[in-house]
Scaffold this active site. Structure first.
Site, PDB file in Angstrom:
ATOM      1  N   ASP A 103      -2.488   5.667  -1.527  1.00  0.00           N
ATOM      2  CA  ASP A 103      -3.549   5.787  -0.506  1.00  0.00           C
ATOM      3  C   ASP A 103      -3.132   5.281   0.875  1.00  0.00           C
ATOM      4  OD1 ASP A 103      -4.918   6.590  -2.699  1.00  0.00           O
ATOM      5  OD2 ASP A 103      -6.534   5.125  -2.522  1.00  0.00           O
ATOM      6  N   ASP A 162      -8.506  13.428  -9.106  1.00  0.00           N
ATOM      7  CA  ASP A 162      -7.725  12.186  -9.064  1.00  0.00           C
ATOM      8  C   ASP A 162      -6.956  11.941 -10.374  1.00  0.00           C
ATOM      9  OD1 ASP A 162      -6.868   9.828  -7.827  1.00  0.00           O
ATOM     10  OD2 ASP A 162      -8.874   9.328  -7.106  1.00  0.00           O
TER      11      ASP A 162
HETATM   12  C1  GLA Z   1      -7.908   7.020  -5.452  1.00  0.00           C
HETATM   13  C2  GLA Z   1      -7.595   8.134  -4.452  1.00  0.00           C
HETATM   14  C3  GLA Z   1      -8.390   7.892  -3.190  1.00  0.00           C
HETATM   15  C4  GLA Z   1      -9.878   7.863  -3.499  1.00  0.00           C
HETATM   16  C5  GLA Z   1     -10.164   6.803  -4.556  1.00  0.00           C
HETATM   17  C6  GLA Z   1     -11.593   6.874  -5.068  1.00  0.00           C
HETATM   18  O1  GLA Z   1      -7.439   5.788  -5.001  1.00  0.00           O
HETATM   19  O2  GLA Z   1      -6.232   8.181  -4.179  1.00  0.00           O
HETATM   20  O3  GLA Z   1      -8.119   8.890  -2.224  1.00  0.00           O
HETATM   21  O4  GLA Z   1     -10.284   9.125  -3.950  1.00  0.00           O
HETATM   22  O5  GLA Z   1      -9.310   6.940  -5.688  1.00  0.00           O
HETATM   23  O6  GLA Z   1     -11.878   5.953  -6.067  1.00  0.00           O
END
Ligand code: GLA
Length: 396
Positions: free
Chosen positions: A203, A148
């Site tokens: 997301d 990430d």
């Molecule tokens: C980010 C990523 C998500 C998930 C969260 C976890 O938002 O884009 O897909 O992995 O972190 O905290």
């Protein structure tokens, strides 16, 4: 003669036992399950084991799903030597035992970390520990790393991801590298060779059309951001429009069918994000549609292109390795689309193997699993609101 025979045997066994190179790890888009969309931080060893069991029992493993990935919140601290420490209350048997269990089912094991100093849920990130973490993952039997971009502290994204990529390449175990940088620095332009897949957007949310202030977005909004990215996808390197929401309850069946169909067309990784222990018939029917999965997993690795954009209605095509083509009619609106389509007027100029003007193709519906006509006839179908018609044009 005997010598030639012996030599052949040696060559065959060397190749059969040869470890895959980094470049060979994701010849088709990765398929699996990830904990985040449904469970967030609420992950544990028992949950992950149950999900692996369910992947087998539901038939998903046999349909091609392979990776069981624990997202954020499995890690709690670092020890005095700097080793990453899994939460001992939630993962009392440790990660090696969990990986062994997942492997015993014929599945693969994935884990999550972050290029920043902390993960998005403020657990320890891998910044400054990349090589040590990669060795730890290898010792546990990890097969897949999602990485990430929170707390990145203005690092250069390409350099940050390359450091972890180098660490994975040296760790002694083949590990698929999933870059989760949310598309901020156009990773499709630099990530090939560094990772196997890269997120293209913020997301996903469990909705058909929605955009949140912080960046979260729905299925249609994500699709719109993939239109120009087809040229960057191919065997070993994929655009990742984020994990699936199918089965999480926020969309209608037709919307989930659209979501799954378009992810298949886009050659997107298919990472289920629902509770596999508790799937209704509709969710299973969608996630285990092997006709649609075959389009996604086609070895040519082409990402679909939108060749007709009529505003409310769109037509996408994905050229396939068998000289055939998948076509998806997308109805963006909340009214049915009474399709009346003359194949002879099509302009899939980029699909070189299929010549509709010269040849006749069978039109096979990938959701009804039956032939619905041929390309010499007008195609008449009612496509539901927010729905799709997904077909394959097959040689007679
Ligand atoms: C980010 C990523 C998500 C998930 C969260 C976890 O938002 O884009 O897909 O992995 O972190 O905290």
């Amino acid at each position: 003669m005997k010598r030639i025979f012996a030599l052949t045997i040696i060559i065959i066994s060397v190749f059969a036992g040869r470890a895959q190179t980094f470049e060979e790890l994701a010849p088709t888009p990765p398929m699996g399950w990830n904990s985040w969309n449904k469970f967030g931080c609420n992950v544990s060893e028992s949950l992950i084991r149950e999900m692996a069991d369910a992947m087998v029992l539901s038939g998903m493993r046999d349909a091609g799903y392979e990776y069981i990935v624990i997202d954020d919140c499995w890690q709690i601290s670092r020890d005095e030597q700097g080793n990453i420490v899994p939460d001992p209350e939630r993962f009392p048997s440790g990660m090696k035992a969990l990986a062994d269990y997942i492997h015993s089912l014929g599945l693969k094991f994935g884990i999550y970390s972050c290029a920043g100093s902390k993960t998005c849920q403020a657990r320890p990130g891998s910044r400054g520990y990349q090589f040590q973490d990669a060795r730890t993952y290898a010792s546990w039997g990890v097969d897949y790393l999602k990485y990430d971009w929170c707390y990145n502290e203005d690092q250069n994204p390409k350099a940050a991801y390359k450091t972890m990529s180098d660490a994975l390449k040296e760790c002694g175990r083949p590990i698929v590298f999933s870059i989760c940088e949310w598309g901020e620095s156009n990773p499709w332009e630099w990530a090939k060779g560094i990772g196997h897949l890269w997120r293209t957007t913020a997301d996903i949310r469990d909705c058909y059309q929605c955009v949140f202030d912080w960046g979260g977005l729905g299925v249609l909004d994500i699709i719109d951001k993939q239109v120009e990215l087809w040229r960057y996808a191919g065997p070993g390197h994929w655009n990742d429009p984020d994990m699936l929401e199918v089965g999480n309850g926020g969309m209608t069946e037709d919307e989930y069918i659209t979501h799954f169909s378009m992810w298949a067309m886009l050659a997107a990784p298919l990472m289920a994000g629902n509770d596999l222990r508790d799937m209704d018939e509709s969710t299973k029917m969608i996630l285990i549609n092997t006709d649609v999965i075959a389009v996604n997993q086609d070895t040519k690795g082409e990402q679909a292109r939108r060749f007709m954009d009529m505003g409310e209605h769109e037509i996408w095509a994905k050229s396939l390795s068998d000289g055939e083509v998948a076509v998806c009619f997308l109805n963006r609106t909340d009214k049915p689309w009474n399709l009346n389509y003359d194949w002879k007027k099509q302009t899939m100029y980029f699909v070189r193997d299929v010549n509709i003007r010269k040849n006749t193709y069978t039109v096979y519906d990938l959701w009804q699993h039956k032939t619905i006509g041929n390309t010499d006839e007008i195609l008449r179908e009612d496509i539901p609101a927010h729905g799709v018609l997904m077909v394959k044009l097959m040689k007679k």
